[in-house]
Enzyme design. Structure first.
Site, mmCIF file in Angstrom:
data_model
loop_
_atom_site.group_PDB
_atom_site.id
_atom_site.type_symbol
_atom_site.label_atom_id
_atom_site.label_comp_id
_atom_site.label_asym_id
_atom_site.label_seq_id
_atom_site.Cartn_x
_atom_site.Cartn_y
_atom_site.Cartn_z
ATOM 1 N N ILE A 94 0.794 -1.394 -0.052
ATOM 2 C CA ILE A 94 0.076 -0.051 0.130
ATOM 3 C C ILE A 94 0.806 1.098 -0.048
ATOM 4 O O ILE A 94 0.527 2.288 -0.579
ATOM 5 C CB ILE A 94 -0.784 -0.036 1.382
ATOM 6 C CG1 ILE A 94 -1.789 -1.180 0.998
ATOM 7 C CG2 ILE A 94 -1.772 1.272 1.387
ATOM 8 C CD1 ILE A 94 -2.678 -1.262 2.537
ATOM 9 N N ASN A 150 2.249 2.175 -3.344
ATOM 10 C CA ASN A 150 1.337 2.608 -4.467
ATOM 11 C C ASN A 150 0.725 3.977 -4.016
ATOM 12 O O ASN A 150 -0.206 4.414 -4.466
ATOM 13 C CB ASN A 150 -0.043 1.551 -4.381
ATOM 14 C CG ASN A 150 0.422 0.239 -5.159
ATOM 15 O OD1 ASN A 150 1.335 0.198 -5.942
ATOM 16 N ND2 ASN A 150 -0.097 -0.919 -4.904
ATOM 17 N N GLU A 160 -5.689 -7.351 12.245
ATOM 18 C CA GLU A 160 -5.635 -8.399 13.477
ATOM 19 C C GLU A 160 -4.736 -9.409 13.038
ATOM 20 O O GLU A 160 -5.177 -10.296 12.313
ATOM 21 C CB GLU A 160 -7.241 -8.894 13.516
ATOM 22 C CG GLU A 160 -8.095 -7.799 13.781
ATOM 23 C CD GLU A 160 -9.777 -8.536 13.535
ATOM 24 O OE1 GLU A 160 -9.641 -9.634 13.083
ATOM 25 O OE2 GLU A 160 -10.560 -7.665 14.078
ATOM 26 N N CYS A 181 -5.967 -17.087 17.128
ATOM 27 C CA CYS A 181 -4.838 -15.868 17.485
ATOM 28 C C CYS A 181 -4.746 -15.985 18.988
ATOM 29 O O CYS A 181 -3.653 -15.343 19.420
ATOM 30 C CB CYS A 181 -5.532 -14.638 16.880
ATOM 31 S SG CYS A 181 -7.000 -14.352 17.194
HETATM 32 N N1 LIG Z 1 -5.711 -11.017 15.656
HETATM 33 C C1 LIG Z 1 -6.905 -11.685 15.296
HETATM 34 O O1 LIG Z 1 -7.860 -11.214 15.660
HETATM 35 C C2 LIG Z 1 -6.641 -12.894 14.570
HETATM 36 C C3 LIG Z 1 -7.831 -13.963 14.218
HETATM 37 C C4 LIG Z 1 -7.789 -14.961 13.765
HETATM 38 C C5 LIG Z 1 -6.234 -15.349 13.079
HETATM 39 N N2 LIG Z 1 -5.459 -14.404 13.357
HETATM 40 C C6 LIG Z 1 -4.037 -14.885 12.717
HETATM 41 O O2 LIG Z 1 -4.124 -15.299 11.595
HETATM 42 C C7 LIG Z 1 -2.917 -16.201 11.361
HETATM 43 C C8 LIG Z 1 -3.501 -17.645 10.848
HETATM 44 O O3 LIG Z 1 -4.257 -17.528 9.870
HETATM 45 P P1 LIG Z 1 -3.855 -17.903 8.433
HETATM 46 O O4 LIG Z 1 -2.846 -18.839 8.209
HETATM 47 O O5 LIG Z 1 -5.223 -17.868 7.410
HETATM 48 O O6 LIG Z 1 -2.991 -16.488 8.039
HETATM 49 P P2 LIG Z 1 -2.396 -16.176 6.621
HETATM 50 O O7 LIG Z 1 -1.505 -14.734 6.701
HETATM 51 O O8 LIG Z 1 -1.459 -17.070 5.808
HETATM 52 O O9 LIG Z 1 -3.567 -15.915 5.551
HETATM 53 C C9 LIG Z 1 -4.516 -14.713 6.030
HETATM 54 C C10 LIG Z 1 -4.966 -14.308 4.795
HETATM 55 O O10 LIG Z 1 -4.206 -13.418 3.984
HETATM 56 C C11 LIG Z 1 -4.152 -13.917 2.655
HETATM 57 N N3 LIG Z 1 -2.747 -14.158 2.082
HETATM 58 C C12 LIG Z 1 -1.793 -14.959 2.394
HETATM 59 N N4 LIG Z 1 -0.371 -14.539 1.741
HETATM 60 C C13 LIG Z 1 -0.995 -13.662 0.870
HETATM 61 C C14 LIG Z 1 -0.230 -12.491 0.144
HETATM 62 N N5 LIG Z 1 1.145 -13.007 -0.152
HETATM 63 N N6 LIG Z 1 -0.844 -11.666 -0.399
HETATM 64 C C15 LIG Z 1 -2.116 -11.357 0.127
HETATM 65 N N7 LIG Z 1 -2.723 -12.110 0.918
HETATM 66 C C16 LIG Z 1 -2.268 -13.191 1.419
HETATM 67 C C17 LIG Z 1 -4.502 -15.278 2.873
HETATM 68 O O11 LIG Z 1 -5.305 -15.640 1.535
HETATM 69 C C18 LIG Z 1 -5.665 -15.493 4.140
HETATM 70 O O12 LIG Z 1 -6.905 -14.679 3.368
HETATM 71 C C19 LIG Z 1 -2.214 -16.474 12.741
HETATM 72 O O13 LIG Z 1 -1.135 -15.621 12.681
HETATM 73 C C20 LIG Z 1 -3.456 -15.810 13.748
HETATM 74 O O14 LIG Z 1 -2.652 -15.269 14.843
HETATM 75 C C21 LIG Z 1 -5.480 -13.320 13.837
HETATM 76 N N1 LIG Z 2 -13.260 -15.795 19.722
HETATM 77 C C1 LIG Z 2 -11.648 -15.439 19.938
HETATM 78 C C2 LIG Z 2 -11.147 -14.128 19.612
HETATM 79 C C3 LIG Z 2 -11.155 -13.642 18.123
HETATM 80 C C4 LIG Z 2 -10.501 -14.272 17.277
HETATM 81 O O1 LIG Z 2 -10.755 -13.809 15.920
HETATM 82 C C5 LIG Z 2 -11.234 -15.930 21.258
HETATM 83 O O2 LIG Z 2 -11.444 -17.073 21.496
HETATM 84 O O3 LIG Z 2 -10.658 -15.215 21.808
#
Ligand SMILES: NC(=O)c1ccc[n+]([C@@H]2O[C@H](COP(=O)([O-])OP(=O)(O)OC[C@H]3O[C@@H](n4cnc5c(N)ncnc54)[C@H](O)[C@@H]3O)[C@@H](O)[C@H]2O)c1
Ligand SMILES: N[C@@H](CCC=O)C(=O)O
Length: 369
Positions: free
Chosen positions: A73, A76, A89, A126
């Site tokens: 971003i 760009n 998140e 997460c």
């Molecule tokens: N903080 C929160 O609320 C929260 C909630 C759920 C999961 N998570 C985090 O998500 C992670 C696990 O999820 P995951 O394995 O799906 O994560 P990931 O980062 O691999 O994927 C997340 C999203 O990013 C996209 N993506 C992947 N590579 C990309 C790229 N090069 N360019 C653009 N988009 C891309 C994927 O298609 C997916 O939609 C963990 O680190 C977890 O802690 C955070």
């Molecule tokens: N529902 C989750 C928080 C949200 C994650 O995406 C928890 O159990 O803490």
């Protein structure tokens, strides 16, 4: 608010995302306001981020992917009609701290909460509990309870979830990439001189990607499995000298790049607060005050270590929509999913003034008219 959204689901969860999308349509969201665009992430994101009308990103996923998107971003920035709003998140390395004041039932509570926080949903949250700091006076008892509860966990297929009564507590992890990643951490711990795999540690991908819930004990509170996000059913325990509580909290604060959930002191307070005898028994009052002080100290030292700070509870269980959720540092922009404040990030405010007076001259102070 009228914003139009492109929804790009994770390839690993397209079907569940699609169901939610259909529910939204059925509930009355006008067609086209949300556009569901499954497909290869890098290609889709490249096209979207290069579009001059791109206005904001709401990302849930890993810290590294988020940082990459933020950089794209930035690169760009001259192309856009407005400065994009960026909400993330991202990852977590959530912790429980057990204070020396716990009694036997408190330690048992801590063990159960750790099992739930670490292993529910295969630790693929997460907010999953991933590191635990135990005052050394509690260690033997805590390990005993933890192993006792761990032995009750069943791992298997996810049948039964349709009625919300699963036959097994743990199912498989989501895909091969997750299986390989978690396996590599278990192997690392097996080879590490300072770590011991004290429960679980086995895995099987012959049919589905199953990993047994794994507990590692380490003598090094900064070991790899104490600081890196694993996102699977693995929790690492370390102990600290009971009289080094504050030093340990500083260590907790500084050990990782994340700051999503927890503190989870799991003290007596929770139990004593509900007792009517609290007002009568000086011993309990003294204890209450002492424990409360530990909470205040923890809250201060860990001010920036957890966006969601829980006392006497596990690191998971935020009910998004009822409770604001999110973390800072490497865990995200801390815009609090489920809170009204998140919506403001996607609003471009406009102030409107209409003047009903004519001006006939100019002079200072000019802002009187
Ligand atoms: N903080 C929160 O609320 C929260 C909630 C759920 C999961 N998570 C985090 O998500 C992670 C696990 O999820 P995951 O394995 O799906 O994560 P990931 O980062 O691999 O994927 C997340 C999203 O990013 C996209 N993506 C992947 N590579 C990309 C790229 N090069 N360019 C653009 N988009 C891309 C994927 O298609 C997916 O939609 C963990 O680190 C977890 O802690 C955070
Ligand atoms: N529902 C989750 C928080 C949200 C994650 O995406 C928890 O159990 O803490």
């Amino acid at each position: 608010m009228g914003n139009v959204v492109l929804w790009k689901p994770s390839p690993a969860a397209t079907l569940s995302n699609w169901f939610v999308y259909e529910i939204l349509l059925e509930a009355g969201i006008p067609a086209g306001v949300i556009q569901f665009v499954p497909g290869p992430a890098p290609e889709i994101c490249e096209r979207v981020l290069a579009n001059p009308d791109f206005a904001s990103l709401h990302f849930t996923g890993s810290t590294n992917v988020f940082r990459k998107l933020w950089k794209d971003i930035g690169n760009n920035i001259e192309k856009y009609r407005s400065y994009p709003r960026i909400v993330g998140e991202t990852g977590g390395k959530n912790f429980h701290v057990l204070h020396k004041s716990l009694d036997r039932s408190g330690v048992h509570n801590a063990a159960i909460q750790t099992i739930r926080g670490a292993f529910e949903y295969q630790g693929q949250k997460c907010s999953a509990t991933s590191r635990v700091y135990v005052a050394d006076n509690l260690l033997t008892q805590f390990k005993e309870f933890l192993l006792q509860e761990h032995a009750k966990i069943s791992v298997g297929t996810v049948e039964g979830w349709y009625s919300f009564v699963p036959a097994n507590f743990l199912g498989p992890v989501i895909n091969k990439a997750a299986f390989d990643k978690v396996k590599s951490y278990i192997k690392w711990a097996e080879d590490d001189d300072e770590s011991d795999v004290i429960a679980g540690g086995t895995y099987d991908d012959s049919k589905g990607y199953f990993i047994q819930p794994t507990i590692i004990f380490t003598n090094n509170p900064k070991s790899k499995t104490m600081v890196e996000e694993i996102f699977g059913p693995v929790v690492t325990i370390s102990s600290y000298a009971a009289d080094k509580y504050e030093e340990t909290l500083h260590l907790v604060n500084e050990s990782t790049q994340y700051a999503l959930t927890d503190f989870s002191l799991l003290l007596h307070i929770f139990i004593y607060e509900g007792r009517s005898s609290l007002a009568l028994d000086p011993a309990i009052i003294n204890r209450f005050a002492k424990d409360r002080e530990a909470i205040v100290i923890g809250s201060n030292i860990l001010r920036n270590a957890a966006g969601n700070f829980y006392i006497n509870d596990k690191s998971t269980g935020a009910v998004v929509g009822q409770q604001p959720f999110g973390g800072g540092r490497g865990s995200g922009t801390n815009d609090k999913a489920g809170s009204w404040s998140l919506l403001l990030r996607f609003v471009s405010a406009r102030a409107i003034k209409e003047n009903f007076n004519e001006v006939t001259e100019f002079h200072y102070p000019s802002n009187l008219i």
